[in-house]
Design an enzyme around this catalytic site. Structure first.
Site, PDB file in Angstrom:
ATOM      1  N   PRO A  74       0.815  -1.221   0.000  1.00 17.28           N
ATOM      2  CA  PRO A  74       0.000   0.000   0.000  1.00 17.28           C
ATOM      3  C   PRO A  74       0.850   1.273   0.000  1.00 17.28           C
ATOM      4  O   PRO A  74       0.327   2.355  -0.224  1.00 17.28           O
ATOM      5  CB  PRO A  74      -0.836  -0.126   1.283  1.00 17.28           C
ATOM      6  CG  PRO A  74      -0.195  -1.187   2.098  1.00 17.28           C
ATOM      7  CD  PRO A  74       0.639  -2.038   1.205  1.00 17.28           C
TER       8      PRO A  74
ATOM      9  N   GLU B 226       2.002  -7.275   8.731  1.00 21.41           N
ATOM     10  CA  GLU B 226       2.076  -5.806   8.874  1.00 21.41           C
ATOM     11  C   GLU B 226       3.031  -5.143   7.898  1.00 21.41           C
ATOM     12  O   GLU B 226       3.115  -3.933   7.812  1.00 21.41           O
ATOM     13  CB  GLU B 226       2.454  -5.444  10.306  1.00 21.41           C
ATOM     14  CG  GLU B 226       1.272  -5.463  11.262  1.00 21.41           C
ATOM     15  CD  GLU B 226       0.724  -6.862  11.486  1.00 21.41           C
ATOM     16  OE1 GLU B 226       1.495  -7.841  11.359  1.00 21.41           O
ATOM     17  OE2 GLU B 226      -0.481  -6.990  11.769  1.00 21.41           O
TER      18      GLU B 226
ATOM     19  N   ARG C 135      -3.861  -7.686 -20.141  1.00 22.10           N
ATOM     20  CA  ARG C 135      -4.763  -7.118 -21.163  1.00 22.10           C
ATOM     21  C   ARG C 135      -4.039  -6.172 -22.112  1.00 22.10           C
ATOM     22  O   ARG C 135      -4.510  -5.912 -23.207  1.00 22.10           O
ATOM     23  CB  ARG C 135      -5.917  -6.349 -20.499  1.00 22.10           C
ATOM     24  CG  ARG C 135      -6.950  -7.232 -19.851  1.00 22.10           C
ATOM     25  CD  ARG C 135      -8.149  -6.429 -19.367  1.00 22.10           C
ATOM     26  NE  ARG C 135      -9.076  -6.129 -20.448  1.00 22.10           N
ATOM     27  CZ  ARG C 135      -9.209  -4.942 -21.022  1.00 22.10           C
ATOM     28  NH1 ARG C 135      -8.490  -3.916 -20.612  1.00 22.10           N
ATOM     29  NH2 ARG C 135     -10.078  -4.764 -21.994  1.00 22.10           N
TER      30      ARG C 135
ATOM     31  N   ASP D 232      -8.005   1.948 -25.195  1.00 19.77           N
ATOM     32  CA  ASP D 232      -7.145   3.058 -25.587  1.00 19.77           C
ATOM     33  C   ASP D 232      -7.807   4.384 -25.283  1.00 19.77           C
ATOM     34  O   ASP D 232      -7.185   5.279 -24.758  1.00 19.77           O
ATOM     35  CB  ASP D 232      -6.895   3.026 -27.106  1.00 19.77           C
ATOM     36  CG  ASP D 232      -5.721   2.126 -27.441  1.00 19.77           C
ATOM     37  OD1 ASP D 232      -5.104   1.622 -26.503  1.00 19.77           O
ATOM     38  OD2 ASP D 232      -5.466   1.938 -28.637  1.00 19.77           O
TER      39      ASP D 232
HETATM   40  N1  ADE Z   1      -1.046  -4.989   0.014  1.00 16.95           N
HETATM   41  C1  ADE Z   1      -1.898  -4.512   0.933  1.00 16.95           C
HETATM   42  N2  ADE Z   1      -2.604  -3.481   0.461  1.00 16.95           N
HETATM   43  C2  ADE Z   1      -2.177  -3.273  -0.816  1.00 16.95           C
HETATM   44  C3  ADE Z   1      -2.514  -2.359  -1.836  1.00 16.95           C
HETATM   45  N3  ADE Z   1      -3.424  -1.402  -1.657  1.00 16.95           N
HETATM   46  N4  ADE Z   1      -1.871  -2.459  -3.019  1.00 16.95           N
HETATM   47  C4  ADE Z   1      -0.939  -3.393  -3.221  1.00 16.95           C
HETATM   48  N5  ADE Z   1      -0.569  -4.295  -2.295  1.00 16.95           N
HETATM   49  C5  ADE Z   1      -1.181  -4.242  -1.101  1.00 16.95           C
END
Ligand code: ADE
Length: 228
Positions: free
Chosen positions: A89, A116, A153, A168
């Site tokens: 994230p 975590e 894709r 596109d």
């Molecule tokens: N792992 C946990 N949350 C994530 C996210 N939003 N994007 C990619 N990997 C993740």
């Protein structure tokens, strides 16, 4: 194009790559997908892939060695270093333009974390740290599925010419797609806009452009530089 995914739970992804677009692309030798179990790359005699965080705090952090060993094994299998992506994230956010760029790689390896977090030295050895959106998943498997599908894709031939042309228009222009209709002409009291049945292609093109703007202004004003 070759995809490798390294994950604690590769079985989560097996059914995903065994149906639909990804399966068809593999059958046509346009892509290869290889799923790897992270534990298979843990240090000898130590199945542990995570450990307590230095500096304290709750939860566990994934150790760097299994990821590094997995990438090394993939590298020696294919004879060159794959473009390596850590799913997290904290990464840069995936969009269609980035997916298209990634589809130029011959080999893409996705590293999927859990718990975590992942030791920062894994990110340091990757080419890219990538997030699929501003929310936190329990792990990277769903993110890996998204990246697999979106990038595959963009590999030439995976979707037909018609479908790629409509994609596109999404990623090269700033607007969302225009509304689409099919049969029946009336559904729950709602009718298909008459212009779409007029056969006047210029009128239809203009109607679609206006509706694409309308949808973009309502749902994603940020795409055209406006605040929500
Ligand atoms: N792992 C946990 N949350 C994530 C996210 N939003 N994007 C990619 N990997 C993740």
């Amino acid at each position: 194009m070759r995809f490798d995914v390294v994950s604690m739970w590769p079985d989560m992804l097996r059914p995903f790559v065994a149906e639909g677009t990804l399966w068809a692309a593999q059958q046509r030798d346009l892509i290869e997908v290889h799923l790897h179990r992270l534990e298979d790359f843990s240090l000898q005699g130590r199945p542990m892939v995570d450990d307590r965080p230095f500096g304290g705090g709750a939860g566990m952090v994934m150790r760097p060695e299994p990821f590094t060993r997995a990438v090394e094994a993939i590298r020696s299998q294919i004879g060159r270093r794959p473009f390596t992506v850590l799913l997290s994230p904290q990464g840069v956010r995936l969009d269609q333009t980035l997916a298209k760029d990634l589809a130029h790689q011959r080999a893409l390896t996705l590293l999927s974390g859990r718990y975590e977090g992942v030791d920062e030295r894994v990110a340091a050895q990757c080419d890219l740290e990538l997030s699929i959106g501003d929310y936190v998943l329990a792990g990277g498997e769903v993110a890996a599925a998204v990246v697999l599908e979106v990038v595959a894709r963009m590999v030439p031939g995976v979707v037909g010419r018609h479908a790629s042309a409509s994609t596109d228009s999404f990623y090269s222009g700033p607007l969302l797609g225009h509304p689409q209709y099919t049969r029946p002409r009336t559904f729950h009291g709602m009718t298909v806009p008459k212009v779409l049945m007029s056969g006047d292609h210029e009128k239809i093109r203009r109607w679609r452009a206006v509706e694409a703007w309308r949808k973009t202004l309502r749902h994603r004003p940020d795409l055209v530089g406006l605040n929500g």
